[in-house]
Design a protein around this motif. Structure first.
Motif, PDB file in Angstrom:
ATOM      1  N   MET A 269       0.821  -1.152  -0.004  1.00 43.27           N
ATOM      2  CA  MET A 269      -0.263   0.481  -0.123  1.00 43.27           C
ATOM      3  C   MET A 269       1.146   1.469  -0.262  1.00 43.27           C
ATOM      4  SD  MET A 269      -2.790   1.582   2.584  1.00 43.27           S
ATOM      5  CE  MET A 269      -3.809  -0.291   2.804  1.00 43.27           C
ATOM      6  N   PHE A 270       0.771   2.135  -0.961  1.00 45.09           N
ATOM      7  CA  PHE A 270       1.571   3.596  -1.060  1.00 45.09           C
ATOM      8  C   PHE A 270       0.364   4.328  -0.242  1.00 45.09           C
ATOM      9  CE2 PHE A 270       2.872   7.051  -3.675  1.00 45.09           C
ATOM     10  CZ  PHE A 270       3.286   7.494  -2.927  1.00 45.09           C
ATOM     11  N   ILE A 271       0.974   5.077   0.475  1.00 45.96           N
ATOM     12  CA  ILE A 271      -0.162   6.251   0.645  1.00 45.96           C
ATOM     13  C   ILE A 271       0.434   7.506   0.180  1.00 45.96           C
ATOM     14  CG2 ILE A 271      -1.133   7.446   3.112  1.00 45.96           C
ATOM     15  CD1 ILE A 271      -1.114   4.638   4.551  1.00 45.96           C
ATOM     16  N   ASP A 272       0.274   8.492  -0.267  1.00 43.55           N
ATOM     17  CA  ASP A 272       0.419   9.341  -1.177  1.00 43.55           C
ATOM     18  C   ASP A 272      -0.010  10.359   0.109  1.00 43.55           C
ATOM     19  OD1 ASP A 272       1.126  12.082  -1.613  1.00 43.55           O
ATOM     20  OD2 ASP A 272       0.172  11.653  -3.782  1.00 43.55           O
ATOM     21  N   GLN A 273       0.679  10.663   1.517  1.00 44.98           N
ATOM     22  CA  GLN A 273       0.506  11.901   2.323  1.00 44.98           C
ATOM     23  C   GLN A 273       0.771  13.539   1.979  1.00 44.98           C
ATOM     24  OE1 GLN A 273       3.619  11.409   1.052  1.00 44.98           O
ATOM     25  NE2 GLN A 273       4.982  11.293   3.086  1.00 44.98           N
ATOM     26  N   GLY A 274       1.095  13.420   0.479  1.00 43.03           N
ATOM     27  CA  GLY A 274       0.643  15.140  -0.054  1.00 43.03           C
ATOM     28  C   GLY A 274       2.759  15.483   0.301  1.00 43.03           C
ATOM     29  N   PHE A 275       3.206  14.907   0.904  1.00 43.98           N
ATOM     30  CA  PHE A 275       4.211  15.054   1.510  1.00 43.98           C
ATOM     31  C   PHE A 275       5.883  14.570   0.494  1.00 43.98           C
ATOM     32  CE2 PHE A 275       2.624  14.930   5.522  1.00 43.98           C
ATOM     33  CZ  PHE A 275       2.679  16.209   5.353  1.00 43.98           C
ATOM     34  N   MET A 276       5.825  14.074  -0.870  1.00 45.13           N
ATOM     35  CA  MET A 276       6.638  13.344  -1.649  1.00 45.13           C
ATOM     36  C   MET A 276       7.096  14.398  -2.311  1.00 45.13           C
ATOM     37  SD  MET A 276       6.562  10.257  -1.046  1.00 45.13           S
ATOM     38  CE  MET A 276       7.362   9.490  -2.580  1.00 45.13           C
ATOM     39  N   ARG A 277       7.978  14.185  -3.402  1.00 46.33           N
ATOM     40  CA  ARG A 277       8.941  15.452  -4.850  1.00 46.33           C
ATOM     41  C   ARG A 277       7.733  14.442  -5.208  1.00 46.33           C
ATOM     42  NH1 ARG A 277      14.410  12.461  -2.714  1.00 46.33           N
ATOM     43  NH2 ARG A 277      13.530  10.925  -3.086  1.00 46.33           N
ATOM     44  N   LYS A 278       7.829  15.954  -6.470  1.00 45.22           N
ATOM     45  CA  LYS A 278       7.297  16.072  -7.535  1.00 45.22           C
ATOM     46  C   LYS A 278       7.711  14.837  -8.244  1.00 45.22           C
ATOM     47  CE  LYS A 278       6.070  19.765  -8.876  1.00 45.22           C
ATOM     48  NZ  LYS A 278       6.032  21.215  -9.949  1.00 45.22           N
ATOM     49  N   ILE A 294       4.268  -6.209  -8.896  1.00 43.51           N
ATOM     50  CA  ILE A 294       4.182  -6.526  -7.568  1.00 43.51           C
ATOM     51  C   ILE A 294       2.724  -5.780  -7.918  1.00 43.51           C
ATOM     52  CG2 ILE A 294       4.601  -6.033  -4.774  1.00 43.51           C
ATOM     53  CD1 ILE A 294       7.559  -7.006  -6.084  1.00 43.51           C
ATOM     54  N   PRO A 295       1.457  -6.632  -7.353  1.00 48.05           N
ATOM     55  CA  PRO A 295       0.944  -5.119  -6.911  1.00 48.05           C
ATOM     56  C   PRO A 295       0.570  -4.206  -6.095  1.00 48.05           C
ATOM     57  CG  PRO A 295      -0.254  -7.472  -7.355  1.00 48.05           C
ATOM     58  CD  PRO A 295       1.346  -7.429  -6.779  1.00 48.05           C
ATOM     59  N   VAL A 296       0.516  -2.417  -6.086  1.00 44.35           N
ATOM     60  CA  VAL A 296       0.186  -2.227  -5.481  1.00 44.35           C
ATOM     61  C   VAL A 296      -1.040  -0.728  -4.799  1.00 44.35           C
ATOM     62  CG1 VAL A 296       1.636   0.301  -4.425  1.00 44.35           C
ATOM     63  CG2 VAL A 296       2.623  -1.271  -5.265  1.00 44.35           C
ATOM     64  N   GLU A 297      -1.056  -1.139  -3.979  1.00 47.56           N
ATOM     65  CA  GLU A 297      -2.907   0.086  -3.715  1.00 47.56           C
ATOM     66  C   GLU A 297      -2.134   1.522  -3.262  1.00 47.56           C
ATOM     67  OE1 GLU A 297      -5.980  -0.442  -3.705  1.00 47.56           O
ATOM     68  OE2 GLU A 297      -5.563  -3.006  -4.314  1.00 47.56           O
ATOM     69  N   TYR A 298      -2.599   2.519  -3.997  1.00 45.25           N
ATOM     70  CA  TYR A 298      -3.053   3.652  -3.885  1.00 45.25           C
ATOM     71  C   TYR A 298      -3.763   4.055  -3.164  1.00 45.25           C
ATOM     72  CZ  TYR A 298      -1.859   8.872  -5.033  1.00 45.25           C
ATOM     73  OH  TYR A 298      -1.586   9.729  -5.603  1.00 45.25           O
ATOM     74  N   ILE A 299      -3.341   4.754  -2.250  1.00 46.60           N
ATOM     75  CA  ILE A 299      -4.062   5.344  -1.348  1.00 46.60           C
ATOM     76  C   ILE A 299      -3.985   7.233  -1.562  1.00 46.60           C
ATOM     77  CG2 ILE A 299      -5.429   5.927   0.473  1.00 46.60           C
ATOM     78  CD1 ILE A 299      -5.486   3.154  -0.914  1.00 46.60           C
ATOM     79  N   ASN A 300      -4.659   8.313  -1.674  1.00 46.46           N
ATOM     80  CA  ASN A 300      -4.755   9.396  -2.139  1.00 46.46           C
ATOM     81  C   ASN A 300      -5.232   9.647  -0.722  1.00 46.46           C
ATOM     82  OD1 ASN A 300      -3.947  12.363  -2.485  1.00 46.46           O
ATOM     83  ND2 ASN A 300      -4.363  12.298  -4.305  1.00 46.46           N
ATOM     84  N   SER A 302      -3.982  12.806   1.239  1.00 43.20           N
ATOM     85  CA  SER A 302      -2.685  13.733   1.343  1.00 43.20           C
ATOM     86  C   SER A 302      -3.783  15.118   1.833  1.00 43.20           C
ATOM     87  CB  SER A 302      -2.429  14.001  -0.195  1.00 43.20           C
ATOM     88  OG  SER A 302      -3.245  14.967  -1.142  1.00 43.20           O
ATOM     89  N   ASP A 303      -5.097  14.959   1.493  1.00 46.06           N
ATOM     90  CA  ASP A 303      -5.524  16.334   2.587  1.00 46.06           C
ATOM     91  C   ASP A 303      -5.902  16.012   4.536  1.00 46.06           C
ATOM     92  OD1 ASP A 303      -6.353  17.674   0.331  1.00 46.06           O
ATOM     93  OD2 ASP A 303      -8.181  16.139   0.156  1.00 46.06           O
TER      94      ASP A 303
END
Length: 543
Positions: A269-278, A294-300, A302-303
């Motif tokens: 699970m990759f959580i995009d917490q809004g603090f990643m680089r461009k 390798i399957p990845v669940e993308y979770i946005n 950031s808010d």
């Protein structure tokens, strides 16, 4: 990096973690930590000889040491004097275990005091480089050159040796810079052989590990992978594991290791917490799905994360809030994807050491070593975490993880990726984090990465990044107009393991190009400054 031979396994557990210690006859060196900032460096230097080592609290009992079954023991340095009230002491039965012991700095002074010698405040302290004048070039000091530079940091000195000890070396200010009781295989050095400033220090460590302790080089990458896979399979069984994937070398190596061990029982699970680089979230998901399969669940999310740190300026509070929110997101999303019994994290040994409350004085309840900062995957975890943590890389240093990643087939772009903190850009904005400030820092950070890559310096640097100081503004001039804008700090360091670091002497042309581009292209910035602080006394990150 560990022997594939297994015997009895003893475990030490807390609410969420289970750590295993192989008590087979593999070669192991135990390091008793008396609060030195270099204790972990001793462990790393020993591991460079392909012998496993581990840092234990100084008050580890004789019974636990016997379970650990080390071939030798090293007593670290520390900030105390052996005559301080409440100074940390080891169990004196250590001297009767019949295995070699090496005391370093405070560890040597403690050995001398407990065995009947005398230690006192020196007329002149010794700090920094000193020439080691060797009196006995055999045994511990084999292949260490007479006059070799060693790193000193002590105010106390040995005035008289215990019975049976002899002097192996001295310096201009320290008559007993290295000592030994050959019959009992007890050794002491007043300097720090583990630091890079000590020329011949690694030769001394090899002498102790191989010739005195008679260790075998069984700590190898292949054997670590073999044992880690076996332990993961035994721990997990037929249950499912959720992996916190960040895209860095640590979590990516862990993803490959777990996928090798349990296959489809792993969900990343990759959580995009809004603090990643461009551009990083999109690149990471595509890489794992299309290239690694390798399957990845993308979770946005950031808010949610930005709301958690709104108005927060204290760096420790930031880290903890981000850590808690990671767990909250994992728990809520895992209910949708799960159920899961385990949460896997790419926690490393330096993370544990810098965050840990492991070396607590049992008498006072106070920490012997100073806690530097919390890591989101160590210090920010709630006590009621419903997952069982699985952290196969927890006892590895960064360079060891890179070797494991390479052996597992990770591409160079990930294996040699510069470290990026778990809280991301949130701790590279000093003070409150806002969307506008994140955008400024993302744009500046992209320029730093682009120009460092173009210069061919990327793999020569441990880290190169930008820091935003939004609480400071300065006057500038652009196009005959007055500006009043933020400064960007350039932080570029060299290091071997992240435990110590030096500022990088990069070419002026590179600095000029980065500075010019940031000021011209990043709205809200009119000044670029360079951080030339080493670690210690600073840390690599600003928060």
């Amino acid at each position: 990096m560990v022997s594939s031979t297994q015997a009895t396994i003893s475990t030490i557990s807390d609410a969420n973690r289970t750590e295993t210690y192989d008590s087979a006859t593999r070669s192991t060196i135990a390091i008793l930590d008396f609060g030195s900032q270099y204790s972990e460096l001793i462990a790393r230097r020993i591991r460079e000889t392909q012998v496993y080592s581990e840092v234990l609290p100084y008050h580890t009992s004789i019974e636990k040491l016997k379970e650990f079954a080390p071939k030798g023991i090293i007593l670290s340095g520390g900030p105390n004097s052996v005559y301080d009230q409440g100074a940390p002491m080891c169990d004196p039965e250590i001297w009767n275990l019949g295995i070699p012991v090496l005391g370093v700095c405070y560890g040597m002074q403690l050995m001398v005091k407990q065995l009947g010698g005398e230690v006192a405040r020196a007329d002149r302290g010794e700090y920094g480089k000193a020439a080691l004048l060797i009196d006995d070039p055999t045994d511990l000091l084999t292949n260490v050159e007479h006059g070799a530079t060693m790193w000193m940091s002590h105010g106390d000195s040995v005035l008289s040796l215990p019975e049976g000890f002899e002097v192996l070396a001295h310096t201009a200010n320290t008559p007993s810079a290295a000592i030994a009781h050959p019959n009992k295989q007890l050794y002491g050095v007043q300097f720090h052989p583990e630091v890079v400033h000590s020329i011949g220090g690694q030769a001394l460590i090899r002498n102790f590990v191989y010739h005195i302790c008679e260790c075998e080089p069984t700590w190898t990458t292949d054997s670590f992978i073999e044992e880690a896979v076996r332990e993961v399979r035994a721990q997990v069984g037929d249950r499912r594991v959720l992996l916190a994937l960040s895209g860095g070398v640590d979590s990516s190596t862990l993803a490959f290791l777990l996928h090798k061990a349990i296959g489809d029982q792993l969900t990343c699970m990759f959580i995009d917490q809004g603090f990643m680089r461009k551009g990083e979230p999109e690149r990471l998901v595509k890489l794992f799905l299309e290239q690694f399969h390798i399957p990845v669940e993308y979770i946005n999310a950031s808010d949610r994360f930005i709301a958690q740190v709104k108005g927060i300026t204290d760096p420790e509070e930031k880290r903890k809030r981000i850590g808690y929110e990671f767990i909250n997101v994992f728990e809520s999303e895992s209910k949708r994807l799960g159920p899961f019994d385990f949460l896997a994290q790419g926690t490393l040994y330096p993370d544990v050491i810098e965050s840990a409350d492991t070396n607590i004085d049992p008498a006072t309840g106070k920490r012997v070593a100073v806690k530097i900062k919390s890591h989101h995957n160590v210090g920010g975890l709630p006590p009621n975490l419903r997952f069982t943590l699985i952290e196969p890389l927890r006892m590895l240093f960064k360079d060891e993880v890179r070797k494991v990643g390479t052996a597992l087939g990770l591409p160079e772009e990930i294996v040699k990726r510069q470290p990026f903190p778990g809280p991301g850009l949130a701790i590279r904005i000093i003070g409150e984090v806002t969307p506008d400030r994140l955008e400024i820092l993302r744009n500046a950070d992209l320029i730093v990465r682009q120009e460092v890559n173009r210069s061919g310096s990327y793999h020569d640097l441990w880290q190169a990044f930008a820091v935003l100081l939004p609480t400071i503004r300065s006057v500038g001039v652009m196009g005959d107009q007055r500006t009043y804008a933020y400064p960007i700090v350039l932080r570029m360091v060299t290091s071997e393991d992240g435990m110590t670091a030096d500022w990088a002497r990069v070419p002026y042309d590179l600095l000029e190009t980065i500075s010019t581009r940031i000021v011209n292209e990043v709205k809200g910035v009119n000044r670029v400054v360079l951080d030339i602080t080493s670690k210690p006394p600073g840390t690599i990150e600003w928060e």
